[in-house]
Design a protein around this motif. Structure first.
Motif, PDB file in Angstrom:
ATOM      1  N   TYR A   8       0.831  -1.192   0.000  1.00 40.30           N
ATOM      2  CA  TYR A   8       0.000   0.000   0.000  1.00 40.30           C
ATOM      3  C   TYR A   8       0.873   1.252   0.000  1.00 40.30           C
ATOM      4  CZ  TYR A   8      -3.517   3.420   1.174  1.00 40.30           C
ATOM      5  OH  TYR A   8      -4.331   4.513   1.156  1.00 40.30           O
ATOM      6  N   GLY A   9       0.567   2.143  -0.938  1.00 42.66           N
ATOM      7  CA  GLY A   9       1.309   3.393  -1.036  1.00 42.66           C
ATOM      8  C   GLY A   9       2.603   3.302  -1.820  1.00 42.66           C
ATOM      9  N   ALA A  10       3.029   2.086  -2.148  1.00 42.82           N
ATOM     10  CA  ALA A  10       4.285   1.909  -2.880  1.00 42.82           C
ATOM     11  C   ALA A  10       4.137   0.834  -3.961  1.00 42.82           C
ATOM     12  CB  ALA A  10       5.403   1.539  -1.916  1.00 42.82           C
ATOM     13  N   GLY A  11       2.939   0.724  -4.519  1.00 45.91           N
ATOM     14  CA  GLY A  11       2.686  -0.285  -5.546  1.00 45.91           C
ATOM     15  C   GLY A  11       3.425   0.026  -6.840  1.00 45.91           C
ATOM     16  N   GLY A  48      -6.592   3.166 -11.543  1.00 44.42           N
ATOM     17  CA  GLY A  48      -6.451   4.512 -10.991  1.00 44.42           C
ATOM     18  C   GLY A  48      -6.382   4.492  -9.470  1.00 44.42           C
ATOM     19  N   ILE A  49      -7.235   3.689  -8.861  1.00 42.99           N
ATOM     20  CA  ILE A  49      -7.218   3.555  -7.400  1.00 42.99           C
ATOM     21  C   ILE A  49      -5.921   2.885  -6.952  1.00 42.99           C
ATOM     22  CG2 ILE A  49      -8.315   2.356  -5.453  1.00 42.99           C
ATOM     23  CD1 ILE A  49     -11.015   2.843  -6.956  1.00 42.99           C
ATOM     24  N   ALA A  50      -5.386   1.984  -7.780  1.00 47.92           N
ATOM     25  CA  ALA A  50      -4.152   1.266  -7.444  1.00 47.92           C
ATOM     26  C   ALA A  50      -2.902   2.115  -7.659  1.00 47.92           C
ATOM     27  CB  ALA A  50      -4.056  -0.021  -8.275  1.00 47.92           C
ATOM     28  N   GLY A  51      -3.070   3.347  -8.137  1.00 47.00           N
ATOM     29  CA  GLY A  51      -1.929   4.247  -8.256  1.00 47.00           C
ATOM     30  C   GLY A  51      -1.456   4.563  -9.650  1.00 47.00           C
ATOM     31  N   GLY A  52      -2.087   3.967 -10.667  1.00 38.98           N
ATOM     32  CA  GLY A  52      -1.694   4.270 -12.037  1.00 38.98           C
ATOM     33  C   GLY A  52      -2.248   5.604 -12.497  1.00 38.98           C
ATOM     34  N   LYS A  53      -1.568   6.231 -13.433  1.00 42.28           N
ATOM     35  CA  LYS A  53      -2.027   7.485 -14.031  1.00 42.28           C
ATOM     36  C   LYS A  53      -2.749   7.107 -15.328  1.00 42.28           C
ATOM     37  CE  LYS A  53      -0.370  11.758 -16.056  1.00 42.28           C
ATOM     38  NZ  LYS A  53       0.824  12.442 -16.561  1.00 42.28           N
ATOM     39  N   VAL A  54      -4.050   6.883 -15.232  1.00 33.93           N
ATOM     40  CA  VAL A  54      -4.835   6.425 -16.375  1.00 33.93           C
ATOM     41  C   VAL A  54      -4.969   7.563 -17.385  1.00 33.93           C
ATOM     42  CG1 VAL A  54      -7.067   5.519 -17.128  1.00 33.93           C
ATOM     43  CG2 VAL A  54      -6.081   4.779 -14.941  1.00 33.93           C
ATOM     44  N   ILE A  55      -4.607   7.286 -18.623  1.00 36.88           N
ATOM     45  CA  ILE A  55      -4.733   8.244 -19.707  1.00 36.88           C
ATOM     46  C   ILE A  55      -6.126   8.049 -20.302  1.00 36.88           C
ATOM     47  CG2 ILE A  55      -3.703   9.168 -21.812  1.00 36.88           C
ATOM     48  CD1 ILE A  55      -1.850   9.147 -19.280  1.00 36.88           C
ATOM     49  N   GLU A  56      -7.059   8.847 -19.833  1.00 40.68           N
ATOM     50  CA  GLU A  56      -8.481   8.664 -20.153  1.00 40.68           C
ATOM     51  C   GLU A  56      -8.827   8.885 -21.624  1.00 40.68           C
ATOM     52  OE1 GLU A  56     -10.866   7.502 -18.229  1.00 40.68           O
ATOM     53  OE2 GLU A  56      -9.875   7.592 -16.273  1.00 40.68           O
TER      54      GLU A  56
END
Length: 187
Positions: free
Chosen positions: A100-103, A134-142
């Motif tokens: 958590y926080g470092a995935g 997105g919740i898991a920390g990825g920057k989703v390119i919508e």
């Protein structure tokens, strides 16, 4: 500078059209980008905090995390199973969201796409994957997407890499993801 893009496929079937899209992405990667199709999601146990212990993480999960940590960006291909995400892809996202926080997603750009038999190309599943990543920390390119309907008929006799329209769309999304990843790496 070379950008490494890790492709994950939410179908385990060898002849999966989503796998074929990922294979096409590998072949269509522009100069300066390498798309690696991750093999081994089938071997990863369902996420369980009891087995996610430093020093004893299952080997298959550790392999996924190592591949993801060394990636600059992600390209996820998903079919739609009963209107949502296949378990294998959700499980990979769960493993990559920890610790958590470092995935492993860690603010890296992610593009989600795919193909499905239905008339919308699996957009429900793709939307759910975007939400989860997105919740898991990825920057989703919508605004970078590919949804191809009617996969059974469209790809019955043609591999996606040989479909000019699909190849053009894949080339475009990989180039755009490459650009986003380059910006992230340079920052």
């Amino acid at each position: 500078m070379s950008v490494r893009i890790l492709a994950l496929v939410g179908s385990l079937r060898a002849g999966s059209h989503n796998r074929q899209l990922a294979e096409a992405a590998v072949k269509l990667a522009p100069e300066g980008a390498e798309v690696e199709l991750f093999e081994g999601l089938v071997d990863i146990p369902f996420y369980n905090e009891d087995i996610d212990v430093e020093g004893s993480v299952p080997a298959a999960a550790a392999k996924l995390r190592a591949a993801a940590q060394s990636a600059d960006a992600f390209l996820l291909f998903t079919p739609e199973y009963n209107g949502t995400i296949p378990a294998v892809l959700k499980n990979a996202i769960d493993w990559l969201s920890r610790p958590y926080g470092a995935g492993a997603f860690g603010g890296k750009p992610v593009v989600v796409g795919g193909t499905a038999f239905g008339q919308y190309g699996g957009v429900w599943a793709q939307d759910e994957v975007r939400k989860s990543v997105g919740i898991a920390g990825g920057k989703v390119i919508e605004d970078v997407k590919i949804s191809i309907p009617a996969s059974l008929t469209r790809f019955a006799e043609t591999h996606p890499v040989d479909d000019a329209e699909v190849a053009a769309q894949l080339s475009e999304i990989i180039s755009r993801l490459h650009g986003h990843a380059g910006e992230t790496v340079a920052a």
